[in-house]
Design an enzyme around this catalytic site. Sequence first.
Site, PDB file in Angstrom:
ATOM      1  N   PRO A  52     -30.927 -49.956   4.486  1.00  0.00           N
ATOM      2  CA  PRO A  52     -32.297 -50.251   4.903  1.00  0.00           C
ATOM      3  C   PRO A  52     -32.470 -51.690   5.353  1.00  0.00           C
ATOM      4  O   PRO A  52     -33.121 -52.483   4.692  1.00  0.00           O
ATOM      5  CB  PRO A  52     -33.113 -49.960   3.641  1.00  0.00           C
ATOM      6  N   CYS A  53     -31.901 -52.003   6.490  1.00  0.00           N
ATOM      7  CA  CYS A  53     -31.956 -53.391   6.933  1.00  0.00           C
ATOM      8  C   CYS A  53     -33.367 -53.784   7.354  1.00  0.00           C
ATOM      9  O   CYS A  53     -33.663 -54.966   7.484  1.00  0.00           O
ATOM     10  CB  CYS A  53     -30.981 -53.621   8.078  1.00  0.00           C
TER      11      CYS A  53
END
Length: 111
Positions: A52-53
């Site tokens: 989940p950048c």
Amino acid sequence: MNLSEYTYYLVRQIPKGRVSTYGAVAKALGDKNYARVVGLYMNRNPDANTMPCFKIVCSDGSLGGFGLGLPDKIRRLQNEGIQVRKGKIVDFDSVFFDGFQTMYPLKKRKS
DNA sequence: ATTGGGGCCTCCG
DNA sequence: TCGGAGGCCCCAA
């Protein structure tokens, strides 16, 4: 575990509804100078399902960048209940997460 | 608010 | 394999 895998491991620790920063991750890695490298890892692996950048923003609460386009980043953040106004995280201090569980200080490169 | 130096990895020629 | 350029940045001035 190499550096990028360890970075992903840390990013996955961010709870739902919270965000963290490139610098915070870098410090958890053992050196704030890793901040730029963290950005590279994010850009290189824009798979939001495993990494989940979009939950990583700049230390001043602004959004930073996103390989898939900032609108998408904003949408994903709002999906978790995080508000974004004028390109900044709303109430940044209260959603900021810095409680990374670091197994070991990774100061130097590990194989 | 803006500027510039920093120091590490990855990418591509 | 080697080298240079740049990065989803940070922080101190």
